[in-house]
Structures are given as C-alpha cells and as structure tokens.
Design a protein around this motif. Structure first.
Motif, short mmCIF file in Angstrom:
data_model
loop_
_atom_site.label_atom_id
_atom_site.label_comp_id
_atom_site.label_asym_id
_atom_site.label_seq_id
_atom_site.Cartn_x
_atom_site.Cartn_y
_atom_site.Cartn_z
N GLY A 138 0.83 -1.21 0.00
CA GLY A 138 0.00 0.00 0.00
C GLY A 138 0.87 1.25 0.00
O GLY A 138 0.60 2.23 -0.73
N LEU A 139 1.93 1.21 0.79
CA LEU A 139 2.85 2.33 0.87
C LEU A 139 3.56 2.55 -0.49
O LEU A 139 3.70 3.69 -0.96
N GLU A 140 3.93 1.42 -1.11
CA GLU A 140 4.58 1.50 -2.43
C GLU A 140 3.63 2.14 -3.45
O GLU A 140 4.03 3.00 -4.25
N ARG A 141 2.35 1.72 -3.39
CA ARG A 141 1.36 2.28 -4.34
C ARG A 141 1.19 3.78 -4.10
O ARG A 141 1.14 4.57 -5.04
N ARG A 142 1.11 4.19 -2.84
CA ARG A 142 0.92 5.62 -2.53
C ARG A 142 2.15 6.42 -2.97
O ARG A 142 2.02 7.55 -3.46
N ALA A 143 3.33 5.82 -2.82
CA ALA A 143 4.56 6.51 -3.24
C ALA A 143 4.54 6.69 -4.77
O ALA A 143 4.81 7.79 -5.28
N ALA A 144 4.17 5.61 -5.47
CA ALA A 144 4.14 5.67 -6.94
C ALA A 144 3.12 6.71 -7.39
O ALA A 144 3.39 7.52 -8.30
N ALA A 176 2.12 9.31 -5.86
CA ALA A 176 2.57 10.67 -5.54
C ALA A 176 3.85 11.04 -6.28
O ALA A 176 4.35 12.17 -6.16
N GLY A 177 4.41 10.06 -7.02
CA GLY A 177 5.64 10.31 -7.78
C GLY A 177 6.86 10.55 -6.89
O GLY A 177 7.77 11.30 -7.26
N VAL A 178 6.87 9.90 -5.72
CA VAL A 178 8.03 10.04 -4.82
C VAL A 178 8.58 8.65 -4.52
O VAL A 178 7.96 7.64 -4.84
N SER A 179 9.77 8.62 -3.89
CA SER A 179 10.36 7.31 -3.56
C SER A 179 9.66 6.72 -2.34
O SER A 179 8.96 7.42 -1.60
N PHE A 180 9.89 5.42 -2.15
CA PHE A 180 9.32 4.72 -0.99
C PHE A 180 9.77 5.41 0.30
O PHE A 180 8.97 5.69 1.18
N ALA A 181 11.08 5.71 0.36
CA ALA A 181 11.63 6.32 1.59
C ALA A 181 11.03 7.70 1.83
O ALA A 181 10.72 8.07 2.98
N GLU A 182 10.84 8.46 0.76
CA GLU A 182 10.24 9.81 0.91
C GLU A 182 8.81 9.71 1.42
O GLU A 182 8.38 10.45 2.31
N ARG A 183 8.05 8.77 0.83
CA ARG A 183 6.65 8.61 1.25
C ARG A 183 6.58 8.15 2.71
O ARG A 183 5.76 8.63 3.50
N MET A 184 7.45 7.22 3.05
CA MET A 184 7.51 6.70 4.43
C MET A 184 7.79 7.85 5.40
O MET A 184 7.13 7.99 6.44
N ALA A 185 8.77 8.71 5.06
CA ALA A 185 9.14 9.83 5.94
C ALA A 185 7.95 10.77 6.12
O ALA A 185 7.67 11.25 7.24
N GLU A 186 7.23 11.00 5.03
CA GLU A 186 6.05 11.88 5.07
C GLU A 186 4.96 11.30 5.97
O GLU A 186 4.41 11.97 6.84
N GLU A 187 4.67 10.00 5.76
CA GLU A 187 3.57 9.37 6.50
C GLU A 187 3.88 9.18 7.98
O GLU A 187 2.97 9.08 8.79
N THR A 188 5.15 9.08 8.31
CA THR A 188 5.49 8.79 9.71
C THR A 188 6.00 10.04 10.44
O THR A 188 6.48 9.94 11.57
N ALA A 189 5.83 11.21 9.81
CA ALA A 189 6.32 12.44 10.44
C ALA A 189 5.59 12.72 11.77
O ALA A 189 6.15 13.37 12.65
#
Ligand code: NAP
Length: 264
Positions: free
Chosen positions: A200-206, A208-221
């Motif tokens: 799910g995280l990978e899909r949301r990253a894709a 949003a056009g960002v990397s997995f790590a960037e999306r993870m950092a955003e979601e866990t801020a």
C-alpha cells in the motif's frame, strides 16, 4: 509456563505478522499450533519453522468467521490432546471505511467475522488450557488489536468500535480468569509493515511520484519514533507478553505504535 516446553496457538499464522511471530517463538523453542484458512500455506509454514524436523508444530486450518469451522477446530484440539500454554489471537481486520453508520446487515457481518467468531475460537482455546499458578505454570493470551482501541481513526470507522469491543472483552476475561492463572492482554498495533501494508505504501509513493523512503518519511512524520512497526518487532513484544515478563500483568491494552497515540 516454565520448566517444560510450551505449546502456543498462533492464529493468522501465515500472515505478515503471524509468520514473524511464529518464527520468533519457534526459534525460542516453543511448539506451535498454527491456524489460518489456507491449509497448504499453513503446512508449508509448519515445515519451514525451526523445530519442524522434530515434528514440533501442527497446522490446523480454521475459518474464524465460521462457527462450524471453529467447532471442528475445537474438536481437533481435543482429538489431538493438545493443551495450550498460550494463544496469540489475530482477529480478521475490518476493512477501512469512513462510514460511521453502516447498515444493520453490515454490522452483523462485521461483528460475526471480527469479534464473535474469533471469540468462539478463543473460548475453545481457553477450554484447552490447564494452568497451575501454584506450580508457576501460567497461561498467557495475547490479543492483537489496533490503535483505534485507544484513538478514533476517521478512515477506520467500524474498527473504532470493534477494537474497543476487544479491549472490553479482554479486560472482562482478565478479571474472570486471573484466579486460574490465565492472563489476557491486548497489543494494539499502529501501522506495521506486513507485505500488504508495504505494498500500500509503495502504491501511494508511486501515485505521488516520490520514492518509498520519501513517502515513508512523510507518512510517519507524526509518529514520535518516526517509523512504522516491523512484524519482527511485534514478535518480540508478543514473546514478552507470553513470558514471565508478564507474570504480574493482565487486562492491559499496550500500544505498539511508535508513540503515535500519545497514550502515555
Ligand atoms: N499490519 C498492520 O498495519 C496492522 C495494524 C493494526 C492491527 N493489525 C492486526 O494484526 C493482525 C495481523 O495482521 P497482518 O498485517 O499480519 O495481516 P495479514 O498479512 O493479512 O495476515 C492475516 C492472517 O490471518 C489469516 N486470516 C484471515 N482471515 C481469516 C479467517 N477468517 N479465519 C482464519 N484466519 C484468517 C490469514 O490467512 P488465510 O487467508 O489463509 O486465512 C493470514 O494468516 C490482524 O489481526 C490485524 O488486524 C495489523
């Protein structure tokens, strides 16, 4: 639960968290009764776990939403003369929804599938526990729950209710069964990187056009520890709640959420 090999029932054993818990407990020397619906996956897991060559683990398929399947499961425990020292119960997860007022039919299904059915299975498992606190033999139940047991989540409207039902039931059982040496605690998980959660995280990253790590950092801020949980971390916490660590603990709802709910 000391002085002899323990037998622990793990439901949802083939899932992301269940597999991590099963590997961790088996590596620590426990014998496991593995439960989930898919018999082939269960058997493959039983054969892959540490201790498999000694025939230490059994696989018993069950559909926790189905009362007939649950009574067959209970019959199997009895027929195989299995006595349990612990249970890790993972009730099926309610789908995410932001509808706060589902129809009566939807509620009936949700309660049967996520609460009543799994509770029937737990009752059958409790019937196969024979603790003896005078001999320091305690039985431990860990119910895997979610953080909506402590904090309302807008996109998990029905889970908000069902998770609280589990906390209430766990406290009630803890009170009723404490004298027999049966402990009941819930472990409420925040986002945990099971394969489906990671995907799910990978899909949301894709999207949003960002990397997995960037999306993870955003979601866990907004999580004090700045990360989602790992199934292996849940396994360590479960092992603790099954161990003498919890010999004077029961009826607790413990957050495993990186501090997200601030319920401290
Ligand atoms: N991952 C998270 O972020 C998170 C957060 C909060 C709480 N949780 C809780 O943690 C537990 C495990 O989650 P997970 O991420 O490991 O899920 P998962 O990977 O989807 O695994 C679910 C497991 O439950 C089994 N299962 C599903 N429906 C069942 C049924 N009707 N009867 C018997 N077994 C059934 C599945 O096997 P079969 O399909 O073969 O039956 C599988 O072994 C769940 O209780 C979930 O609510 C997870």
């Amino acid at each position: 639960m000391s002085g002899r090999q323990r037998i622990i029932l793990v439901t949802g054993a083939t899932g992301g968290i269940g597999e991590a818990v099963s590997h961790h407990l088996a590596a620590a020397g426990d014998s496991l009764v593995l439960a989930a619906r898919n018999a082939e996956r269960l058997q493959a897991l039983a054969e892959a776990l540490p201790g498999a060559h000694e025939g230490r683990h059994s696989a018993i398929p069950v559909d926790m939403t189905d009362n007939r399947s649950i009574s067959q499961f209970a019959g199997e425990l009895q027929a195989r003369n299995i006595w349990l020292d612990g249970v890790v119960l993972m009730p099926p997860q309610a789908h995410s929804t932001n509808d706060p007022m589902p129809s009566p039919a939807a509620w009936t299904d949700l309660f049967q599938n996520c609460f009543i059915g799994p509770l029937e299975l737990l009752k059958a498992a409790i019937g196969r526990m024979s603790p003896d606190p005078a001999q320091t033999r305690r039985a431990k139940i860990v119910i895997i729950s979610g953080i909506s047991s402590a904090q309302v989540l807008g996109h998990y409207a029905t889970a908000n209710v069902l998770r609280c039902a589990w906390v209430g039931e766990a406290k009630t059982l803890a009170f009723a069964l404490g004298g027999r040496g049966i402990h009941v605690n819930t472990l409420s998980l925040g986002g945990t990187l099971s394969p489906w959660y990671r995907e799910g995280l990978e899909r949301r990253a894709a999207a949003a056009g960002v990397s997995f790590a960037e999306r993870m950092a955003e979601e866990t801020a907004n999580i004090p520890l700045g990360k989602y949980g790992e199934p292996a971390e849940v396994a360590v916490a479960v092992e603790g709640l099954l161990s003498p660590f919890s010999d004077h603990m029961t009826g607790l709802n413990i957050m495993h959420d990186g501090g997200f709910t601030r319920s401290y």
